[in-house]
Design an enzyme around this catalytic site. Structure first.
Site, PDB file in Angstrom:
ATOM      1  N   HIS A  78       2.859  17.380  84.953  1.00  0.00           N
ATOM      2  CA  HIS A  78       3.557  18.593  84.494  1.00  0.00           C
ATOM      3  C   HIS A  78       5.025  18.573  84.913  1.00  0.00           C
ATOM      4  CE1 HIS A  78      -0.478  21.007  84.352  1.00  0.00           C
ATOM      5  NE2 HIS A  78      -0.437  19.997  83.502  1.00  0.00           N
ATOM      6  N   SER A 135      -0.218  17.665  78.229  1.00  0.00           N
ATOM      7  CA  SER A 135       0.425  18.624  79.129  1.00  0.00           C
ATOM      8  C   SER A 135       1.836  18.207  79.514  1.00  0.00           C
ATOM      9  CB  SER A 135      -0.424  18.807  80.389  1.00  0.00           C
ATOM     10  OG  SER A 135      -1.705  19.286  80.067  1.00  0.00           O
TER      11      SER A 135
END
Length: 514
Positions: free
Chosen positions: A348, A297
């Protein structure tokens, strides 16, 4: 000025705007052209049409269609403000009154989209005054008249030549823009997908991709191990995924985002961006989040960062093509990460920033190196080192409470009760106010014979979760060990009431009643 000469003048105006003023062709037909420019303060669209009309309502009907398309263009271009010019090249003005038609109109409630109609007529003095007003308003220099010496055939040939030049310029601009998206092939993206799929299958064959000990063994981000020197986990965790859904979602995102970024930046630049973003995401997760974590991610959000950097270099092209979609998806994913506690939003955001900085370091293909790239390189290195150092001193990482519970449960399953007791006691002393923490701590205390402490912590558990029947049952067991039979009976009755039909609870209650 006859009709054919006015036709030629129409194409001279369009040619001047495209070739000399740098306007981009949005749409082009036989007698109508839509042009765009972002050189002015407000994004400007010019729609120029060659038309001869007798009545003002004919112009108003056409102008209504221009209004609708302007509002559509604002959405398509993704801009906050859009200024429109509807220029009509016509021989004569309408014979009826059309003066109310000349004012600038606001097409939306906030006045962010405006549209002004202009008639350029054949009569010389009026035409010159109109052109002067347009030139001043748009900071351009439209030609005043068509050449006067040519016959009809020559004017037709000249108009055809101008159209060809306009199309050639428009096609060259489109090809140049298209090449920006087709610099490389997504070879590295496909290779990464293969490696990620291989590691997922390997995890499933050796304990499962949702099994924490297996994930840790194969290189997931595990803060205690990283703090002990296993820094390689910051990279190895990028290739592991927790469960089939996590694996499928990240693979799909990598296929589309990674492929797009690699086509724009090329394989070598993409490779650098991907790994720096992934490393930045892992370091941010280490610094801010105590959970065991894994996944690509951070690197995938780095691809978002790379696209945002592309948008800073080619802002107009970015918003005309993919900008609005990229920003919408990015905001949605970040918001989703803040809403769902188990999502590692630190990774993220770290990956997003890392991808942007890495893109600034390598820059786009076919651009000359700049001194600021060295500045971005220094900033990237300092950000990575600073974040990593912060991870060692940050004692308030998100998920630390859950990590302590997870470690304690693993230790209890391994029958290492003493170690589980130490982990839970330290967690509670550091402010872990979860009912589960007190419950597990009381369990280890009861096993170790610390019944008074177990009673205290079970009472705390029930205060936090009054309907946890397991806590009432364990408290009944503890009271029984302390020879407080009445309290044991009351706790056992509460457990049976909360979980009727539990055979274990019923048996223990009957034994107390007898």
């Amino acid at each position: 000025m006859n009709v054919m000469r006015h036709d030629l003048y129409f194409w001279q105006v369009v040619h001047h705007l495209v070739v000399e003023e740098g306007y981009r062709v949005l749409d082009m037909e036989q007698s109508e052209v839509w042009l765009e420019s972002d050189a002015l303060k407000d994004r400007t669209v010019i729609r120029i049409k060659r038309i001869d009309v007798d009545w003002g309502n004919q112009l108003r009907a056409d102008f209504e269609q221009v209004r609708k398309k302007m509002l559509w263009l604002k959405r398509q271009l993704g801009v906050r403000r859009l200024r429109g010019e509807a220029i009509y090249v016509t021989m004569y003005p309408p014979v009826d009154d059309w003066s109310s038609f000349e004012a600038e109109e606001k097409l939306d409630r906030n006045g962010n989209v405006t549209l002004r109609p202009t008639l350029i007529v054949a009569e010389e003095s009026e035409r010159k005054a109109t052109i002067a007003a347009v030139n001043e308003r748009l900071s351009i220099h439209l030609p005043h008249v068509a050449l006067l010496d040519e016959d009809g055939y020559q004017m037709e040939q000249m108009a055809r030549y101008l159209r060809q030049q306009i199309r050639h310029t428009a096609n060259a601009t489109q090809q140049k823009e298209r090449r920006l998206f087709q610099y490389g092939k997504p070879y590295a993206t496909y290779g990464l997908l293969v490696v990620i799929a291989f590691m997922y299958v390997l995890l499933e064959m050796n304990g499962g991709s949702t099994d924490m000990p297996t994930l840790i063994e194969f290189g997931a981000k595990y803060n205690p191990a990283i703090a002990d020197g296993e820094w390689w986990r910051l990279l190895s965790s990028m290739f592991l995924h927790i469960g089939i859904l996590h694996f499928m979602m990240n693979s799909l995102a990598l296929f589309y985002l990674g492929g797009t970024v690699e086509r724009i930046y090329g394989t070598s630049r993409f490779f650098i961006i991907y790994f720096i973003a992934g490393l930045a995401g892992s370091i941010a997760s280490f610094a801010l989040n105590a959970h065991v974590s894994a996944g690509a991610s951070g690197a995938i959000f780095g691809c978002f960062g790379a696209l945002l950097y592309f948008g800073t270099v080619h802002k107009k092209l970015f918003f005309r093509t993919m900008g609005s979609s990229v920003l919408l998806i990015l905001v949605f994913n970040l918001a989703f990460g803040f809403i769902i506690p188990m999502i590692d939003n630190g990774a993220h955001i770290g990956g997003l920033i890392g991808g942007f900085l890495a893109s600034a370091v390598v820059h786009l293909p076919n651009h000359r190196p700049r001194l600021r790239q060295l500045g971005f390189l220094l900033l990237t290195v300092l950000a990575l080192i600073g974040s990593f150092a912060f991870g060692f001193v940050n004692e308030h990482k998100a998920g630390a409470d859950l990590l302590a519970l997870q470690n304690a449960q693993d230790l209890i399953e391994a029958e290492d009760i003493e170690a589980a007791y130490e982990v839970l006691l330290e967690s509670v002393e550091q402010g872990n106010e979860r009912a589960e923490a007190y419950f597990l701590l009381s369990y280890t205390e009861a096993v170790l014979g610390k019944y008074e402490e177990a009673e205290e912590h079970l009472q705390k558990t029930i205060d936090l979760e009054p309907k946890m029947h397991e806590a009432h049952y364990n408290l009944a067991l503890v009271y029984d060990e302390l020879d407080e039979r009445q309290k044991a009976l009351e706790s056992a009755q509460e457990a049976v009431q909360l979980d009727p039909g539990n055979e274990k609870y019923d048996t223990f209650l009957r034994s107390l009643e007898e």
